[in-house]
Design a protein around this motif. Structure first.
Motif, PDB file in Angstrom:
ATOM      1  N   TRP A 165      -3.751  44.016   7.848  1.00 32.91           N
ATOM      2  CA  TRP A 165      -2.566  43.372   7.400  1.00 32.91           C
ATOM      3  C   TRP A 165      -3.238  42.046   6.579  1.00 32.91           C
ATOM      4  O   TRP A 165      -4.201  41.547   7.040  1.00 32.91           O
ATOM      5  CB  TRP A 165      -1.692  42.706   8.572  1.00 32.91           C
ATOM      6  CG  TRP A 165      -0.762  43.830   9.671  1.00 32.91           C
ATOM      7  CD1 TRP A 165      -1.286  44.362  10.074  1.00 32.91           C
ATOM      8  CD2 TRP A 165       0.481  43.901   8.992  1.00 32.91           C
ATOM      9  NE1 TRP A 165      -0.161  45.467  10.637  1.00 32.91           N
ATOM     10  CE2 TRP A 165       0.988  45.212   9.798  1.00 32.91           C
ATOM     11  CE3 TRP A 165       1.473  43.706   7.917  1.00 32.91           C
ATOM     12  CZ2 TRP A 165       2.243  45.929   9.801  1.00 32.91           C
ATOM     13  CZ3 TRP A 165       3.024  44.246   8.057  1.00 32.91           C
ATOM     14  CH2 TRP A 165       3.118  45.555   8.530  1.00 32.91           C
ATOM     15  N   TYR A 202      -2.107  56.084  16.276  1.00 32.98           N
ATOM     16  CA  TYR A 202      -1.768  55.223  17.209  1.00 32.98           C
ATOM     17  C   TYR A 202      -1.332  55.615  18.502  1.00 32.98           C
ATOM     18  O   TYR A 202      -0.432  56.580  18.358  1.00 32.98           O
ATOM     19  CB  TYR A 202      -0.602  54.269  16.221  1.00 32.98           C
ATOM     20  CG  TYR A 202       0.083  53.326  16.972  1.00 32.98           C
ATOM     21  CD1 TYR A 202      -0.799  51.944  17.190  1.00 32.98           C
ATOM     22  CD2 TYR A 202       1.317  53.105  17.393  1.00 32.98           C
ATOM     23  CE1 TYR A 202      -0.575  51.018  17.731  1.00 32.98           C
ATOM     24  CE2 TYR A 202       2.020  51.875  17.972  1.00 32.98           C
ATOM     25  CZ  TYR A 202       0.894  50.930  18.191  1.00 32.98           C
ATOM     26  OH  TYR A 202       1.526  49.570  18.744  1.00 32.98           O
ATOM     27  N   TYR A 238      -6.039  49.582  17.446  1.00 31.18           N
ATOM     28  CA  TYR A 238      -5.238  50.775  18.240  1.00 31.18           C
ATOM     29  C   TYR A 238      -6.271  50.979  19.624  1.00 31.18           C
ATOM     30  O   TYR A 238      -5.777  52.075  20.340  1.00 31.18           O
ATOM     31  CB  TYR A 238      -5.418  52.205  17.307  1.00 31.18           C
ATOM     32  CG  TYR A 238      -4.541  52.057  16.187  1.00 31.18           C
ATOM     33  CD1 TYR A 238      -3.790  51.125  15.675  1.00 31.18           C
ATOM     34  CD2 TYR A 238      -4.463  53.106  15.154  1.00 31.18           C
ATOM     35  CE1 TYR A 238      -2.988  50.933  14.632  1.00 31.18           C
ATOM     36  CE2 TYR A 238      -3.796  53.197  14.087  1.00 31.18           C
ATOM     37  CZ  TYR A 238      -3.171  52.139  13.629  1.00 31.18           C
ATOM     38  OH  TYR A 238      -2.220  51.984  12.787  1.00 31.18           O
ATOM     39  N   HIS A 259       5.185  38.922   8.109  1.00 28.49           N
ATOM     40  CA  HIS A 259       4.660  39.800   9.501  1.00 28.49           C
ATOM     41  C   HIS A 259       3.082  39.442   9.495  1.00 28.49           C
ATOM     42  O   HIS A 259       2.656  40.048   8.385  1.00 28.49           O
ATOM     43  CB  HIS A 259       5.044  41.092   9.562  1.00 28.49           C
ATOM     44  CG  HIS A 259       4.512  41.808  10.765  1.00 28.49           C
ATOM     45  ND1 HIS A 259       5.291  41.593  11.972  1.00 28.49           N
ATOM     46  CD2 HIS A 259       3.638  42.505  10.955  1.00 28.49           C
ATOM     47  CE1 HIS A 259       4.561  42.435  12.861  1.00 28.49           C
ATOM     48  NE2 HIS A 259       3.355  43.031  12.372  1.00 28.49           N
TER      49      HIS A 259
HETATM   50  O1  LIG Z   1       0.166  50.737  13.990  1.00 23.59           O
HETATM   51  C1  LIG Z   1      -0.076  49.698  13.268  1.00 23.59           C
HETATM   52  O2  LIG Z   1      -0.951  50.116  12.385  1.00 23.59           O
HETATM   53  C2  LIG Z   1       0.497  48.471  13.319  1.00 23.59           C
HETATM   54  O3  LIG Z   1       0.112  47.511  12.436  1.00 23.59           O
HETATM   55  C3  LIG Z   1       1.614  48.225  14.370  1.00 23.59           C
HETATM   56  O4  LIG Z   1       0.980  47.079  15.155  1.00 23.59           O
HETATM   57  C4  LIG Z   1       2.910  48.337  13.991  1.00 23.59           C
HETATM   58  O5  LIG Z   1       3.143  47.272  12.765  1.00 23.59           O
HETATM   59  C5  LIG Z   1       3.708  48.271  15.140  1.00 23.59           C
HETATM   60  O6  LIG Z   1       3.787  49.291  16.034  1.00 23.59           O
HETATM   61  C6  LIG Z   1       4.699  47.036  15.411  1.00 23.59           C
HETATM   62  O7  LIG Z   1       5.305  47.343  16.349  1.00 23.59           O
END
Ligand SMILES: O=C(O)C(=O)[C@@H](O)[C@H](O)C(=O)CO
Ligand SMILES: NC(=O)C1=CN([C@@H]2O[C@H](COP(=O)(O)OP(=O)(O)OC[C@H]3O[C@@H](n4cnc5c(N)ncnc54)[C@H](OP(=O)(O)O)[C@@H]3O)[C@@H](O)[C@H]2O)C=CC1
Length: 277
Positions: free
Chosen positions: A110, A23, A51, A274
């Motif tokens: 998710w 990330y 990402y 979420h």
């Molecule tokens: O990094 C991830 O895979 C995510 O799902 C991100 O979005 C993480 O949930 C996040 O950085 C939330 O601020």
């Protein structure tokens, strides 16, 4: 070069006990960082459509001196591409951006329960695996109930569930459920994103006792729990530090002391509420 031991997933694939989170690793610097990790011994890379770095991950795989077959590339289906046919198309699009013929592990990023399509998405992933587009399939941020629903609907048990897991949130009940079903736990934000965790007294004391760094104590705790941690680091020296956790061990009491830091999720990432598109 560091040798990272593997475990066997429920589909027979060898899976490293530590991988690299990617990330925010983007552009030329991101790609260089991923190449550095591969050269130092990492074999598992964790990316996602969201990402926006699949191109960099694919480029790093091609640029490194490590044979393609030794590397496991992970990507993830975003919420906006849920659905049976959408999932297969999402995987094809990821393959195009990665420039690879096969993704080694694909996850539903998710569950987005209000959308109500994660079971259909799972059916699409099963099809993609049958078509040889992906080798292993799994999920991320799934609860016990959601995992049960997938298995009851399809008889296919995810190989992996990647969830928030660090000493502040050890996920004891979910890990026990994974063990029952034969699902490998994968820890996201395993260092709690370098929060105050690394200066907690118990972590610093154990680091001194074992002549290791606080980060290594935390990552060894993940190993002792039986979860594959995917720490992100852009820095080659810190990447090596993070992977070098197989020359010592923590006792059951030491593991319990670290787990005693539990206080809950650090971010608002409850998968029941979420959602990410
Ligand atoms: O990094 C991830 O895979 C995510 O799902 C991100 O979005 C993480 O949930 C996040 O950085 C939330 O601020
Ligand atoms: N499925 C999901 O929903 C999610 C998946 N993820 C995945 O998990 C990966 C890891 O989680 P992430 O949130 O990045 O957080 P991590 O817990 O891996 O922490 C990363 C932070 O720690 C720093 N760091 C890394 N190693 C060291 C070290 N040895 N000493 C000091 N600082 C260090 C990094 O800085 P530096 O780079 O400068 O070293 C960075 O700031 C992500 O990259 C992503 O792949 C993350 C969130 C959600």
């Amino acid at each position: 070069m560091i040798s990272i031991p593997t475990v066997t997933l429920n589909d027979g694939v060898s899976f490293p006990q530590i991988g690299l989170g990617t990330y925010n690793l983007r552009g030329a610097d991101g790609s260089d960082a991923i190449v550095a990790a591969l050269e130092s011994g990492y074999r598992l890379l964790d990316s996602a459509v969201n990402y926006e770095n699949e191109r960099e991950v694919g480029e790093a795989v091609r640029r490194s001196s490590v044979p393609r077959d030794e590397i496991l590339v992970t990507s993830k289906i975003p919420g906006r591409e849920h659905g049976r046919t959408e999932a297969v198309q999402s995987i094809r699009d990821s393959l195009g951006r990665l420039g690879l013929e096969r993704i080694d592990l694909h996850l539903i990023h998710w569950p987005n329960p209000s959308v109500g399509k994660y079971v259909d998405t799972w059916r699409g992933m099963i099809e993609a695996r049958e078509q040889g587009l992906v080798r292993s399939i799994g999920v991320s941020n799934f609860t016990e109930e959601m995992l049960t629903e997938l298995v009851e609907a399809t008889n296919v048990v995810p190989a992996v569930n990647q969830v928030e897991l660090h000493p502040y949130f050890p996920q004891t009940a979910l890990r026990a459920f994974h063990d029952e079903l034969g699902i490998r736990t994968e820890s996201w934000s395993p260092l709690a994103r370098r929060s105050e965790l690394l200066s907690e007294r118990v972590i610093v004391q154990l680091a001194e006792a074992h002549d290791r760094t606080p980060t290594q104590i935390v990552l060894r705790w993940h190993v002792e729990l039986g979860s594959t941690a995917i720490p992100k680091s852009a820095d080659p020296a810190r990447q090596r530090e993070n992977a070098d956790v197989f020359g010592f061990s923590l006792s059951a009491d030491e593991v319990a002391e670290i787990s005693g830091l539990e206080r809950g999720r650090l971010w608002d990432g409850d998968p029941l509420t979420h959602e990410e598109m």
